[in-house]
Design a protein around this motif. Structure first.
Motif, short mmCIF file in Angstrom:
data_model
loop_
_atom_site.label_atom_id
_atom_site.label_comp_id
_atom_site.label_asym_id
_atom_site.label_seq_id
_atom_site.Cartn_x
_atom_site.Cartn_y
_atom_site.Cartn_z
N VAL A 25 -20.05 87.80 44.87
CA VAL A 25 -19.42 86.54 45.26
C VAL A 25 -18.32 86.82 46.26
CG1 VAL A 25 -18.10 84.54 44.45
CG2 VAL A 25 -19.98 85.45 43.07
N SER A 26 -18.32 86.07 47.35
CA SER A 26 -17.30 86.19 48.37
C SER A 26 -16.81 84.80 48.74
CB SER A 26 -17.87 86.90 49.61
OG SER A 26 -16.94 86.92 50.66
N GLY A 27 -15.50 84.59 48.62
CA GLY A 27 -14.97 83.26 48.92
C GLY A 27 -15.47 82.20 47.97
N GLY A 28 -15.79 82.61 46.74
CA GLY A 28 -16.29 81.65 45.76
C GLY A 28 -17.74 81.28 45.93
N VAL A 29 -18.46 81.99 46.82
CA VAL A 29 -19.87 81.68 47.11
C VAL A 29 -20.73 82.93 46.91
CG1 VAL A 29 -21.51 80.95 48.91
CG2 VAL A 29 -19.24 79.89 48.78
N PRO A 30 -21.87 82.83 46.20
CA PRO A 30 -22.78 83.98 46.06
C PRO A 30 -23.62 84.14 47.33
CG PRO A 30 -23.68 82.11 44.88
CD PRO A 30 -22.35 81.66 45.43
N ARG A 31 -23.02 84.75 48.35
CA ARG A 31 -23.62 84.73 49.70
C ARG A 31 -24.92 85.53 49.80
NH1 ARG A 31 -17.70 84.69 52.24
NH2 ARG A 31 -17.56 82.43 52.56
N ILE A 32 -25.03 86.63 49.07
CA ILE A 32 -26.27 87.40 49.11
C ILE A 32 -27.41 86.57 48.50
CG2 ILE A 32 -27.41 89.54 48.44
CD1 ILE A 32 -25.09 89.90 50.38
N ALA A 33 -27.11 85.84 47.44
CA ALA A 33 -28.12 84.98 46.82
C ALA A 33 -28.54 83.86 47.76
CB ALA A 33 -27.59 84.40 45.51
N VAL A 34 -27.58 83.31 48.52
CA VAL A 34 -27.90 82.27 49.50
C VAL A 34 -28.84 82.83 50.57
CG1 VAL A 34 -26.96 80.84 51.37
CG2 VAL A 34 -25.79 80.92 49.15
N LEU A 35 -28.51 84.03 51.08
CA LEU A 35 -29.34 84.65 52.12
C LEU A 35 -30.74 84.96 51.59
CD1 LEU A 35 -26.77 87.09 53.76
CD2 LEU A 35 -27.86 85.12 54.86
N ALA A 36 -30.82 85.51 50.38
CA ALA A 36 -32.12 85.86 49.80
C ALA A 36 -32.97 84.61 49.61
CB ALA A 36 -31.93 86.57 48.47
N SER A 37 -32.37 83.52 49.14
CA SER A 37 -33.11 82.28 48.91
C SER A 37 -33.59 81.70 50.24
CB SER A 37 -32.22 81.27 48.19
OG SER A 37 -31.77 81.78 46.95
#
Length: 461
Positions: free
Chosen positions: A332-344
């Motif tokens: 989580v970075s900045g309160g956002v799961p950014r790797i999960a967003v990119l993977a999705s």
């Protein structure tokens, strides 16, 4: 009763996610989430099969969805979590159930992102002939991936305005339709009941096809319980959304189907070719109204893309937090799961590429595989609620801010309804292959989840 082999988190929201969604965001997500792309895009085929009885089909499936939302709302108000039903299934049934429900829904959402991107691109390339569809899909994916990589309030703000436009458009549609039916809309003659005389044109078989189409049009309602974990007041947000679900479903789905089949002959080619809403507005002869509805359909598709990237990333994050996925997805970075967003987002774009590269085999197989996932998820929700309700009444009754109606009888009624839909799917050649393909994926995930559960239990022993 099975217990999780992982340590249960407190019943509050996920600690490392931000809480940037305001109550107005959550309220509009709940309202607009009911008006999904399936309503605008997929309802034409249901009307063509069922005729005016599509109203009955939407009413029956609407009752089932209301029961599911009530059950999910009860659990989500008691245990707010970005994992929603996946976390509830783990808590109630066992880690294998959370694993199965979560990853199957992740595949469904990511594939849906690709499908909605393709649908949106077809609309825009129709307005701008000669522009490649893949370029529009790529643009949409970049925009919504970027939106979800930023603070969660950006997702909320996009959905707020998307939902506001959808709600405004369908409300205006309903008002114009009712005025036309009553014969008081200037320049139009009331059709009366002339289009309703052949109520079951294709008999019970047509009604069954319409019922199956309507069940899957309701997909997307679960997003509000996922988003609630990142809101300022999760319990209040979920409770409010669930308590108003009944009138929203009745008004937007059942009401609009009733208006459409009253205004337009059910066997009109335009219902399928242009879409039922555009066909109805064209029937009223309102200049430019049909094209304006195409803009609303585009907004609905883009809204669904945005919401599904968000939902997929949060489900993946929750699974990883509970030790059920690659650890990298949980960063989580900045309160956002950014790797999960990119993977999705990458998985969604891969689905788009498959639709171009292998439309007749791999992509078709993928579509069949997700065909009945939502029904499997609903079963997990019902079984989880049956177990968790009794535990809550015994251990923490104060957490029951939302209560399932007539428990446990209506929960069992809902399960019977889901079983009936499965039987109907097995009877229809077009849906039978979806049922079997989805069943295969669910079985593989369940075996993998159970094997993981046993390995974790052995390590902790």
């Amino acid at each position: 009763m099975p217990t999780s082999t992982t340590t249960e988190k407190p019943s509050g929201t996920d600690a490392s996610l931000s809480h940037g969604l305001k109550q107005r965001h959550l309220s509009m997500i709940a309202l607009g989430g009911v008006i999904g792309a399936g309503l605008f895009v997929g309802s034409g085929a249901g009307i063509a099969a069922a005729g005016p009885s599509i109203v009955v089909a939407y009413a029956l499936s609407g009752v089932l969805v209301m029961l599911v939302m009530r059950m999910l709302g009860e659990m989500s108000a008691a245990y707010p979590s970005s994992g929603s039903f996946s976390a509830h299934a783990e808590r109630a049934i066992g880690p294998w159930a959370g694993f199965t429900a979560g990853w199957s829904f992740w595949v469904l959402l990511c594939t849906a992102v690709g499908l909605e991107g393709i649908g949106a691109a077809k609309i825009v390339s129709g307005w701008l002939p000669g522009t490649p569809e893949w370029a529009w899909v790529a643009l949409f994916m970049v925009v919504f991936c970027g939106t979800n990589l930023a603070a969660v309030k950006n997702f909320g703000e996009f959905e707020f305005w998307f939902a506001a436009l959808k709600v405004g458009a369908i409300t205006l549609f309903l008002v114009l339709g009712v005025l036309a039916i009553l014969g008081i809309l200037p320049g139009t003659d009331s059709p009366g009941t002339s289009h309703l005389t052949d109520f079951l044109p294709n008999g019970g078989e047509g009604l069954v096809i319409g019922l199956l189409a309507s069940v899957f049009a309701y997909g997307g309602l679960e997003t509000v319980t996922i988003a609630a974990a990142e809101s300022e007041n999760p319990v209040q947000g979920v409770a409010s959304a669930v308590r108003t679900a009944m009138w929203r479903i009745a008004l937007f789905y059942i009401g609009s189907m009733a208006v459409i089949v009253t205004l337009v002959p059910w066997n009109s080619k335009e219902v399928v070719e242009k879409g039922p809403y555009v066909a109805a507005l064209d029937e009223l002869g309102i200049p430019g109204a049909g094209q304006l509805m195409n803009v609303v359909v585009l907004v609905a598709l883009l809204s669904a893309m945005n919401a599904n990237i968000y939902g997929a990333s949060r489900i993946a994050y929750s699974l990883v937090e509970r030790g059920q996925g690659p650890k990298g997805l949980g960063r989580v970075s900045g309160g956002v799961p950014r790797i999960a967003v990119l993977a999705s987002s990458v998985f969604g774009f891969l689905c788009v590429l498959l639709s171009y590269w292998r439309p007749d085999d791999v992509f078709a197989w993928l579509l069949n595989m997700i065909g009945a996932v939502i029904l499997a998820v609903w079963i997990f929700i019902a079984v989880s609620q049956l177990r968790l309700r009794r535990r809550l009444e015994r251990e923490a009754p104060e957490k029951l801010a939302v209560r399932m109606w007539a428990f446990p009888w209506l929960t069992w009624v809902a399960l019977a309804g889901m079983a009936a839909v499965f039987v109907l799917m097995a009877r229809e050649p077009d849906t039978r292959v979806q049922l079997y393909s989805t069943g295969g994926m669910i079985l593989v995930l369940a075996v993998a989840g159970y094997a993981w559960q046993r390995v974790r239990a052995g390590r902790q022993a």
